[in-house]
Design an enzyme around this catalytic site. Structure first.
Site, mmCIF file in Angstrom:
data_model
loop_
_atom_site.group_PDB
_atom_site.id
_atom_site.type_symbol
_atom_site.label_atom_id
_atom_site.label_comp_id
_atom_site.label_asym_id
_atom_site.label_seq_id
_atom_site.Cartn_x
_atom_site.Cartn_y
_atom_site.Cartn_z
ATOM 1 N N ARG A 1 0.831 -1.209 0.000
ATOM 2 C CA ARG A 1 0.000 0.000 0.000
ATOM 3 C C ARG A 1 0.867 1.261 0.000
ATOM 4 N NH1 ARG A 1 -2.167 -3.812 -0.929
ATOM 5 N NH2 ARG A 1 -4.121 -4.675 -0.140
ATOM 6 N N SER B 1 -11.244 -0.893 3.407
ATOM 7 C CA SER B 1 -10.377 -1.213 4.549
ATOM 8 C C SER B 1 -9.741 0.064 5.080
ATOM 9 C CB SER B 1 -9.286 -2.199 4.125
ATOM 10 O OG SER B 1 -9.858 -3.416 3.699
ATOM 11 N N GLU C 1 -4.986 3.394 6.302
ATOM 12 C CA GLU C 1 -4.744 3.310 4.871
ATOM 13 C C GLU C 1 -5.447 4.465 4.160
ATOM 14 O OE1 GLU C 1 -6.057 0.168 1.382
ATOM 15 O OE2 GLU C 1 -5.402 -0.633 3.300
#
Length: 336
Positions: free
Chosen positions: A159, A228, A324
């Site tokens: 990520r 998420s 995130e």
């Protein structure tokens, strides 16, 4: 190109906090970017599926919305797909499946634009964007030119990418190049896909990914969310071994001989947060890693929930949960 002023941020973030945007400018070509007098610190936005506006935003917001794609033969087995940044990611995946091109089918139903995909190095079910990315075309604010950044220079990680670090605030992604295969390249090792036959068709894999994601994740169009919320934390093997002595069922996935990835959803669920709310913001009832806005949530409620999750998980496991999702303050910087 068009510029809109004094408008609600709700349609531009899938978390849908109803704060205000001072301005948003949408570009349809590199020529429009070159002709525009750029601000010093704009907010770069795709489809808003990974961005939450926590306050009224005074910084200008820029979106590159051109969405054309072209396909070129690389060799008998591979093609190069050049896609402009404004193209919807899931629609692109669907198109590649229709064309019988392998490589990104495991990334189906990930929300957002093609231009946002390299920033996060999006990934799911054992596949990352980095696996098929050849280059990223990046419009540089200073030189006012497009620079082609090869995949090796994108510094892709979990990520993560160079676009979050050295190139953050330096420009905007305008296109991505992907290498796709005409021959099967199946990745079926992850739970949810591991029951499929070894010769599963491209469409079967694609449909199964959609089914699994739909069974666990809320549709942002129905229940506001940004997918998420936290990264799955990566800890040392020593730390993981010590946790296993206390929590024998703690799951972990080996990254290499030094690190293990622990599912953030498990950590959160074990602390009893699944389905719990603070005000109108909460952990989704089917997947606690997804934080949701039930309709009238506030930035204060989200901040309180995030803080509570981080504090509790760290107190029990000595693991820091890292968001995130981008949470932006008025000036467009991350709201720390």
């Amino acid at each position: 190109m068009r510029t809109l002023t004094n408008l609600s941020a709700a349609p531009y973030s899938t978390f849908r906090f109803d704060v205000k945007l001072t301005s948003i400018t949408e570009f349809n070509s590199v020529a429009e970017l070159q002709a525009f007098n750029m601000a010093l610190s704009p907010v770069i936005l795709g489809e808003g599926s990974n961005t939450i506006f926590m306050q009224d935003i005074t910084a200008p917001v820029y979106r590159y919305i051109a969405d054309a794609k072209t396909i070129n033969k690389l060799d008998d087995q591979h093609v190069l797909l050049h896609v402009e940044a404004g193209h919807n990611w899931h629609q692109l995946v669907s198109w590649t499946v229709e064309q019988q091109l392998w490589g990104i089918e495991n990334l189906a139903l990930i929300p957002g634009s093609v231009g946002a995909a390299p920033v996060q190095n999006i990934g799911a079910y054992g596949v990352e964007l980095a696996d098929s990315c050849v280059y990223v075309d990046f419009y540089d604010w200073q030189s006012r030119e497009v620079k082609r950044i090869t995949a090796g220079r994108c510094q892709f990680g979990y990520r993560d990418s160079v676009f979050k670090h050295a190139l953050a605030g330096k420009g905007i992604i305008v296109a991505v190049g992907l290498c796709l295969s005409k021959q099967p390249s199946r990745q079926l090792s992850y739970k949810g896909l591991d029951h499929l036959p070894v010769d599963a068709s491209l469409d079967t894999i694609y449909q199964q990914v959609i089914a699994v994601r739909s069974s666990k994740l809320p549709d942002p169009a129905i229940l506001a969310n940004c997918g998420s919320f936290f990264k799955n934390p990566i800890i040392t093997t020593e730390h993981y071994a010590s946790l296993r002595l206390i929590f024998p069922t703690i799951p972990g996935f080996i990254v290499d001989d030094q690190f293990v990835k622990v599912p953030a959803a498990w950590l959160i669920e074990q602390q009893g947060f699944k389905g719990k709310n603070i005000g109108d913001v909460g952990c989704y009832k089917l997947q606690p890693l997804v934080l949701v806005n039930h309709g009238s949530g506030t930035a204060e409620q989200l901040t309180a929930l995030v803080s509570k999750l981080q504090q509790q998980v760290y107190a029990v496991y000595q693991i820091a949960l890292e968001p995130e999702v981008r949470m932006l303050a008025a000036d467009g910087h991350t709201d720390d």
